[in-house]
Design a protein around this motif. Sequence first.
Motif, mmCIF file in Angstrom:
data_model
loop_
_atom_site.group_PDB
_atom_site.id
_atom_site.type_symbol
_atom_site.label_atom_id
_atom_site.label_comp_id
_atom_site.label_asym_id
_atom_site.label_seq_id
_atom_site.Cartn_x
_atom_site.Cartn_y
_atom_site.Cartn_z
ATOM 1 N N SER A 105 10.690 -75.968 -105.946
ATOM 2 C CA SER A 105 9.523 -76.094 -106.827
ATOM 3 C C SER A 105 8.263 -75.426 -106.297
ATOM 4 O O SER A 105 7.377 -75.084 -107.076
ATOM 5 N N LEU A 106 8.170 -75.239 -104.985
ATOM 6 C CA LEU A 106 6.931 -74.743 -104.385
ATOM 7 C C LEU A 106 7.112 -73.389 -103.706
ATOM 8 O O LEU A 106 6.398 -72.434 -104.002
ATOM 9 N N VAL A 107 8.087 -73.305 -102.804
ATOM 10 C CA VAL A 107 8.229 -72.087 -102.000
ATOM 11 C C VAL A 107 8.715 -70.908 -102.845
ATOM 12 O O VAL A 107 8.190 -69.794 -102.724
ATOM 13 N N ALA A 108 9.702 -71.134 -103.700
ATOM 14 C CA ALA A 108 10.274 -70.023 -104.473
ATOM 15 C C ALA A 108 9.228 -69.292 -105.318
ATOM 16 O O ALA A 108 9.107 -68.063 -105.228
ATOM 17 N N PRO A 109 8.436 -69.977 -106.150
ATOM 18 C CA PRO A 109 7.433 -69.238 -106.931
ATOM 19 C C PRO A 109 6.336 -68.639 -106.059
ATOM 20 O O PRO A 109 5.810 -67.560 -106.384
ATOM 21 N N ALA A 110 5.986 -69.296 -104.963
ATOM 22 C CA ALA A 110 4.959 -68.738 -104.077
ATOM 23 C C ALA A 110 5.455 -67.452 -103.424
ATOM 24 O O ALA A 110 4.715 -66.467 -103.312
ATOM 25 N N VAL A 111 6.706 -67.446 -102.993
ATOM 26 C CA VAL A 111 7.287 -66.249 -102.376
ATOM 27 C C VAL A 111 7.362 -65.103 -103.381
ATOM 28 O O VAL A 111 7.088 -63.945 -103.054
ATOM 29 N N ALA A 112 7.735 -65.418 -104.616
ATOM 30 C CA ALA A 112 7.800 -64.380 -105.653
ATOM 31 C C ALA A 112 6.431 -63.734 -105.864
ATOM 32 O O ALA A 112 6.315 -62.505 -105.959
ATOM 33 N N ALA A 113 5.379 -64.554 -105.919
ATOM 34 C CA ALA A 113 4.024 -64.020 -106.093
ATOM 35 C C ALA A 113 3.596 -63.212 -104.876
ATOM 36 O O ALA A 113 2.980 -62.141 -105.000
ATOM 37 N N PHE A 114 3.925 -63.692 -103.671
ATOM 38 C CA PHE A 114 3.560 -62.990 -102.441
ATOM 39 C C PHE A 114 4.254 -61.634 -102.368
ATOM 40 O O PHE A 114 3.636 -60.625 -102.014
ATOM 41 N N ARG A 115 5.544 -61.601 -102.687
ATOM 42 C CA ARG A 115 6.287 -60.339 -102.609
ATOM 43 C C ARG A 115 5.762 -59.310 -103.597
ATOM 44 O O ARG A 115 5.779 -58.105 -103.322
ATOM 45 N N ALA A 116 5.303 -59.766 -104.741
ATOM 46 C CA ALA A 116 4.760 -58.822 -105.729
ATOM 47 C C ALA A 116 3.528 -58.109 -105.181
ATOM 48 O O ALA A 116 3.308 -56.925 -105.470
ATOM 49 N N ASP A 117 2.723 -58.816 -104.379
ATOM 50 C CA ASP A 117 1.499 -58.236 -103.827
ATOM 51 C C ASP A 117 1.697 -57.603 -102.454
ATOM 52 O O ASP A 117 0.881 -56.796 -102.020
ATOM 53 N N HIS A 118 2.779 -57.976 -101.748
ATOM 54 C CA HIS A 118 3.010 -57.498 -100.381
ATOM 55 C C HIS A 118 4.469 -57.056 -100.229
ATOM 56 O O HIS A 118 5.232 -57.665 -99.474
ATOM 57 N N PRO A 119 4.866 -56.002 -100.924
ATOM 58 C CA PRO A 119 6.274 -55.594 -100.879
ATOM 59 C C PRO A 119 6.715 -55.089 -99.507
ATOM 60 O O PRO A 119 7.914 -55.033 -99.228
ATOM 61 N N GLY A 120 5.770 -54.713 -98.647
ATOM 62 C CA GLY A 120 6.133 -54.201 -97.327
ATOM 63 C C GLY A 120 6.387 -55.258 -96.284
ATOM 64 O O GLY A 120 6.799 -54.950 -95.162
ATOM 65 N N VAL A 121 6.160 -56.531 -96.615
ATOM 66 C CA VAL A 121 6.362 -57.629 -95.660
ATOM 67 C C VAL A 121 7.743 -58.240 -95.906
ATOM 68 O O VAL A 121 8.041 -58.700 -97.010
ATOM 69 N N ARG A 122 8.578 -58.242 -94.863
ATOM 70 C CA ARG A 122 9.917 -58.822 -94.982
ATOM 71 C C ARG A 122 9.845 -60.319 -94.702
ATOM 72 O O ARG A 122 9.200 -60.760 -93.753
ATOM 73 N N LEU A 123 10.528 -61.110 -95.532
ATOM 74 C CA LEU A 123 10.523 -62.563 -95.390
ATOM 75 C C LEU A 123 11.913 -63.065 -95.027
ATOM 76 O O LEU A 123 12.907 -62.709 -95.671
ATOM 77 N N ASP A 124 11.984 -63.876 -93.973
ATOM 78 C CA ASP A 124 13.218 -64.554 -93.586
ATOM 79 C C ASP A 124 13.059 -66.011 -94.007
ATOM 80 O O ASP A 124 12.267 -66.758 -93.442
ATOM 81 N N LEU A 125 13.805 -66.422 -95.024
ATOM 82 C CA LEU A 125 13.655 -67.749 -95.627
ATOM 83 C C LEU A 125 14.831 -68.637 -95.253
ATOM 84 O O LEU A 125 15.984 -68.198 -95.280
ATOM 85 N N GLY A 126 14.550 -69.885 -94.900
ATOM 86 C CA GLY A 126 15.627 -70.808 -94.551
ATOM 87 C C GLY A 126 15.132 -72.237 -94.497
ATOM 88 O O GLY A 126 13.935 -72.515 -94.556
ATOM 89 N N MET A 127 16.067 -73.162 -94.378
ATOM 90 C CA MET A 127 15.755 -74.586 -94.382
ATOM 91 C C MET A 127 15.254 -75.026 -93.007
ATOM 92 O O MET A 127 15.640 -74.475 -91.980
ATOM 93 N N THR A 128 14.391 -76.051 -93.021
ATOM 94 C CA THR A 128 13.943 -76.654 -91.772
ATOM 95 C C THR A 128 15.061 -77.506 -91.177
ATOM 96 O O THR A 128 15.992 -77.923 -91.870
ATOM 97 N N ASP A 129 14.939 -77.756 -89.891
ATOM 98 C CA ASP A 129 15.815 -78.715 -89.230
ATOM 99 C C ASP A 129 15.320 -80.112 -89.597
ATOM 100 O O ASP A 129 14.193 -80.478 -89.232
ATOM 101 N N PRO A 130 16.113 -80.916 -90.317
ATOM 102 C CA PRO A 130 15.610 -82.233 -90.744
ATOM 103 C C PRO A 130 15.288 -83.157 -89.578
ATOM 104 O O PRO A 130 14.477 -84.074 -89.716
ATOM 105 N N GLU A 131 15.908 -82.927 -88.420
ATOM 106 C CA GLU A 131 15.636 -83.777 -87.267
ATOM 107 C C GLU A 131 14.273 -83.474 -86.656
ATOM 108 O O GLU A 131 13.605 -84.372 -86.143
#
Length: 297
Positions: A105-131
């Motif tokens: 609900s939060l990260v996906a749309p934010a990343v989409a907006a960020f990538r549209a404005d910053h196509p040269g920045v590579r993003l490595d996306l993944g889940m946090t360690d719950p512990e």
Amino acid sequence: MLDVRRLQVLRAVVNGGSVSAAATALGYTPSAISQQVAVLEKETGTALLERVGRGVRPTAAGRLLAEHAAVIERRVAEAGAALADLLAGRSGSLTVRYFATAGASLVAPAVAAFRADHPGVRLDLGMTDPEDPLDEVLQGRADLAVVVQPRDQDHPGLHLVHLLDDPYRAVLGKGHPLTAKRVLDLADLAGEPWVGSERPGVCQDTVLDACATAGFRPDFAVDSEDYPTAQGFVAAGLGVALVPLLGLAARRHPGVTVRRLRAPEPVRSIHAAVRRTAWGRPALTRLVAALQATARA
């Protein structure tokens, strides 16, 4: 090790055809140019120039080094441009970690907006360690983590940016007597069997602290540790549960009814966690701004 500056001096002599031409192009005296070439010849152990009339021409070794000097100059210029892009937030990479409901609900749309404005920045996306969701950021393996943390709590080495407050809702089975009320006091659930929806940690503590404020401790009949499973047990009539709004937005079971809570309303606070030493990097601060804008939307 060859001196890059002397290589550039040699290249200027070769391009200009004379020491004086190189001196004019570089803003040095002819004697300074001659001294730099002499030192380079001593370093290489071979002649690099030979006289021709009033000018000079390169030996085979001199021509080879001048060609490499041209390549070096281009690479240095490219490195300077790449560094400028990195410092301006136009390039580079960011490692981002998040928990499941924030991801949808939060990260996906934010990343989409960020990538549209910053196509040269590579993003490595993944889940946090719950512990330990903050460990990767603290250890430098991640640049940013979207986490649940109490408001106004200080973490050494971290800069926490509040994104949004995510209130919990009561989840009841269809036909449960409490569905007749539009808003429930949290104490209304005191005598009910509960379906646990949180694993031990900050989110569960938020729920338990609110219940303690309301004067009771939940009687957990089922422990599920995730929101869709908890809703399934509630829909089957095995108890009631508390689920935050983001958890309901990601998936809402058709067999449940949702009601607001008060006295008190449990709320979890969602933050972007960044290392203090990394805060201020343009790309990172712009990604945080995209998360804040999405949270406000």
